[in-house]
Write a protein that holds these residues in place. Structure first.
Motif, PDB file in Angstrom:
ATOM      1  N   GLY A  64       5.913  23.520  12.465  1.00 59.28           N
ATOM      2  CA  GLY A  64       6.632  23.060  11.285  1.00 59.28           C
ATOM      3  C   GLY A  64       5.773  23.006  10.033  1.00 59.28           C
ATOM      4  N   ARG A  65       4.461  23.073  10.194  1.00 59.43           N
ATOM      5  CA  ARG A  65       3.550  23.047   9.035  1.00 59.43           C
ATOM      6  C   ARG A  65       2.799  24.369   8.864  1.00 59.43           C
ATOM      7  NH1 ARG A  65      -0.734  19.728   9.042  1.00 59.43           N
ATOM      8  NH2 ARG A  65      -0.905  19.683  11.333  1.00 59.43           N
ATOM      9  N   TYR A  66       2.520  25.036   9.958  1.00 56.89           N
ATOM     10  CA  TYR A  66       1.770  26.278   9.934  1.00 56.89           C
ATOM     11  C   TYR A  66       2.703  27.451  10.232  1.00 56.89           C
ATOM     12  CZ  TYR A  66      -2.732  23.736  10.390  1.00 56.89           C
ATOM     13  OH  TYR A  66      -3.837  22.928  10.215  1.00 56.89           O
ATOM     14  N   THR A  67       2.357  28.600   9.663  1.00 57.90           N
ATOM     15  CA  THR A  67       3.092  29.825   9.935  1.00 57.90           C
ATOM     16  C   THR A  67       2.110  30.960  10.166  1.00 57.90           C
ATOM     17  OG1 THR A  67       4.920  29.111   8.501  1.00 57.90           O
ATOM     18  CG2 THR A  67       4.820  31.445   9.095  1.00 57.90           C
ATOM     19  N   ILE A  68       2.265  31.639  11.303  1.00 52.35           N
ATOM     20  CA  ILE A  68       1.433  32.799  11.608  1.00 52.35           C
ATOM     21  C   ILE A  68       2.247  34.055  11.316  1.00 52.35           C
ATOM     22  CG2 ILE A  68       2.113  32.855  14.058  1.00 52.35           C
ATOM     23  CD1 ILE A  68      -0.775  33.733  14.697  1.00 52.35           C
ATOM     24  N   SER A  69       1.587  35.064  10.758  1.00 53.34           N
ATOM     25  CA  SER A  69       2.305  36.286  10.399  1.00 53.34           C
ATOM     26  C   SER A  69       1.365  37.476  10.434  1.00 53.34           C
ATOM     27  CB  SER A  69       2.912  36.147   8.994  1.00 53.34           C
ATOM     28  OG  SER A  69       1.905  35.961   8.025  1.00 53.34           O
ATOM     29  N   ARG A  70       1.957  38.643  10.482  1.00 56.90           N
ATOM     30  CA  ARG A  70       1.182  39.890  10.472  1.00 56.90           C
ATOM     31  C   ARG A  70       1.358  40.619   9.149  1.00 56.90           C
ATOM     32  NH1 ARG A  70      -0.878  41.672  15.085  1.00 56.90           N
ATOM     33  NH2 ARG A  70      -0.091  40.870  17.072  1.00 56.90           N
ATOM     34  N   ASP A  71       0.303  41.279   8.713  1.00 58.40           N
ATOM     35  CA  ASP A  71       0.397  42.244   7.619  1.00 58.40           C
ATOM     36  C   ASP A  71      -0.168  43.538   8.175  1.00 58.40           C
ATOM     37  OD1 ASP A  71       0.113  43.867   5.376  1.00 58.40           O
ATOM     38  OD2 ASP A  71      -0.298  42.181   4.060  1.00 58.40           O
ATOM     39  N   ASN A  72       0.707  44.363   8.708  1.00 59.78           N
ATOM     40  CA  ASN A  72       0.247  45.577   9.385  1.00 59.78           C
ATOM     41  C   ASN A  72      -0.416  46.556   8.420  1.00 59.78           C
ATOM     42  OD1 ASN A  72       1.123  44.618  11.855  1.00 59.78           O
ATOM     43  ND2 ASN A  72       3.140  45.555  11.670  1.00 59.78           N
ATOM     44  N   ALA A  73      -0.006  46.545   7.185  1.00 55.78           N
ATOM     45  CA  ALA A  73      -0.615  47.437   6.200  1.00 55.78           C
ATOM     46  C   ALA A  73      -2.092  47.095   5.983  1.00 55.78           C
ATOM     47  CB  ALA A  73       0.142  47.356   4.884  1.00 55.78           C
ATOM     48  N   LYS A  74      -2.406  45.807   6.070  1.00 53.98           N
ATOM     49  CA  LYS A  74      -3.793  45.363   5.881  1.00 53.98           C
ATOM     50  C   LYS A  74      -4.521  45.180   7.211  1.00 53.98           C
ATOM     51  CE  LYS A  74      -2.818  42.870   1.576  1.00 53.98           C
ATOM     52  NZ  LYS A  74      -2.858  41.542   0.896  1.00 53.98           N
ATOM     53  N   ASN A  75      -3.781  45.321   8.316  1.00 56.63           N
ATOM     54  CA  ASN A  75      -4.355  45.122   9.652  1.00 56.63           C
ATOM     55  C   ASN A  75      -4.904  43.707   9.801  1.00 56.63           C
ATOM     56  OD1 ASN A  75      -4.775  46.167  12.240  1.00 56.63           O
ATOM     57  ND2 ASN A  75      -6.905  46.693  11.792  1.00 56.63           N
ATOM     58  N   THR A  76      -4.117  42.744   9.361  1.00 56.45           N
ATOM     59  CA  THR A  76      -4.523  41.351   9.427  1.00 56.45           C
ATOM     60  C   THR A  76      -3.440  40.485  10.081  1.00 56.45           C
ATOM     61  OG1 THR A  76      -3.578  40.775   7.267  1.00 56.45           O
ATOM     62  CG2 THR A  76      -5.870  41.541   7.297  1.00 56.45           C
ATOM     63  N   VAL A  77      -3.871  39.337  10.566  1.00 55.41           N
ATOM     64  CA  VAL A  77      -2.968  38.271  10.985  1.00 55.41           C
ATOM     65  C   VAL A  77      -3.345  37.040  10.169  1.00 55.41           C
ATOM     66  CG1 VAL A  77      -2.359  36.688  12.841  1.00 55.41           C
ATOM     67  CG2 VAL A  77      -2.487  39.136  13.286  1.00 55.41           C
ATOM     68  N   ASP A  78      -2.379  36.479   9.483  1.00 58.10           N
ATOM     69  CA  ASP A  78      -2.636  35.369   8.591  1.00 58.10           C
ATOM     70  C   ASP A  78      -2.081  34.063   9.160  1.00 58.10           C
ATOM     71  OD1 ASP A  78      -1.869  37.517   5.786  1.00 58.10           O
ATOM     72  OD2 ASP A  78      -3.759  37.171   6.817  1.00 58.10           O
ATOM     73  N   LEU A  79      -2.683  32.965   8.724  1.00 57.51           N
ATOM     74  CA  LEU A  79      -2.213  31.642   9.112  1.00 57.51           C
ATOM     75  C   LEU A  79      -2.020  30.828   7.840  1.00 57.51           C
ATOM     76  CD1 LEU A  79      -1.623  29.812  11.600  1.00 57.51           C
ATOM     77  CD2 LEU A  79      -3.939  28.900  11.279  1.00 57.51           C
ATOM     78  N   GLN A  80      -0.771  30.596   7.483  1.00 61.20           N
ATOM     79  CA  GLN A  80      -0.456  29.763   6.333  1.00 61.20           C
ATOM     80  C   GLN A  80      -0.375  28.321   6.792  1.00 61.20           C
ATOM     81  OE1 GLN A  80      -0.054  30.538   3.007  1.00 61.20           O
ATOM     82  NE2 GLN A  80       0.141  28.326   2.684  1.00 61.20           N
ATOM     83  N   MET A  81      -1.197  27.467   6.210  1.00 61.79           N
ATOM     84  CA  MET A  81      -1.271  26.071   6.619  1.00 61.79           C
ATOM     85  C   MET A  81      -0.801  25.194   5.460  1.00 61.79           C
ATOM     86  SD  MET A  81      -4.938  26.151   8.618  1.00 61.79           S
ATOM     87  CE  MET A  81      -5.865  26.418   7.116  1.00 61.79           C
ATOM     88  N   ASN A  82       0.263  24.473   5.677  1.00 61.33           N
ATOM     89  CA  ASN A  82       0.825  23.585   4.655  1.00 61.33           C
ATOM     90  C   ASN A  82       0.719  22.134   5.109  1.00 61.33           C
ATOM     91  OD1 ASN A  82       1.598  25.880   3.152  1.00 61.33           O
ATOM     92  ND2 ASN A  82       3.595  25.956   4.174  1.00 61.33           N
ATOM     93  N   SER A  83       0.848  21.247   4.148  1.00 59.16           N
ATOM     94  CA  SER A  83       0.831  19.800   4.435  1.00 59.16           C
ATOM     95  C   SER A  83      -0.364  19.425   5.301  1.00 59.16           C
ATOM     96  CB  SER A  83       2.143  19.387   5.117  1.00 59.16           C
ATOM     97  OG  SER A  83       3.255  19.694   4.310  1.00 59.16           O
ATOM     98  N   LEU A  84      -1.519  19.882   4.902  1.00 64.84           N
ATOM     99  CA  LEU A  84      -2.722  19.669   5.706  1.00 64.84           C
ATOM    100  C   LEU A  84      -3.071  18.193   5.805  1.00 64.84           C
ATOM    101  CD1 LEU A  84      -4.745  22.742   4.501  1.00 64.84           C
ATOM    102  CD2 LEU A  84      -4.210  22.214   6.885  1.00 64.84           C
TER     103      LEU A  84
END
Length: 124
Positions: A64-84
């Motif tokens: 509910g606070r973090y979101t994991i996602s892929r950016d295949n164009a950049k060959n990355t996996v990101d972790l968006q962390m909110n409400s830390l």
């Protein structure tokens, strides 16, 4: 697969931060990829994982606070962390499973490839 985690830093409680896991040598979308974290004196904790088809699972403490996602164009996996929160303070690691494995897993020993970690510090 060589992984490198980046994006850590010092933030205040309630702030957001975005981590990125960059892969070299392989196409990261072929690998189940996860984020783990480890605070001083504690065991490594599962944070989130994403499959090749972008299905996701999360640890209970970050759902509910973090979101994991892929950016295949950049060959990355990101972790968006909110409400830390201060208890989110840890070294964050990205990890990947072998390319023949499609099942996400919550245990660290299931992941064969690891990045070097990036420090996230949340002040109160």
């Amino acid at each position: 697969v060589q992984l490198q985690a980046s994006g850590g830093g010092l933030v205040q409680a309630g702030d957001s931060l975005r981590l990125s896991c960059t892969a070299s040598g392989r196409t990261l979308s072929n690998h189940v990829t996860a984020w783990f974290r480890q605070a001083p004196g504690k065991e490594r904790e599962f944070v989130a994982a994403i499959s090749g088809s972008s299905s996701t699972i999360y640890g209970a403490s970050v759902a509910g606070r973090y979101t994991i996602s892929r950016d295949n164009a950049k060959n990355t996996v990101d972790l968006q962390m909110n409400s830390l929160k201060p208890e989110d303070t840890a070294v964050y690691y990205c990890a990947a499973r072998g390319s023949s494995i499609t099942v996400m897993h919550r245990t660290a020993r299931s992941y064969a490839y690891w990045g070097q970690g990036t420090q996230v510090t949340v002040s109160s």
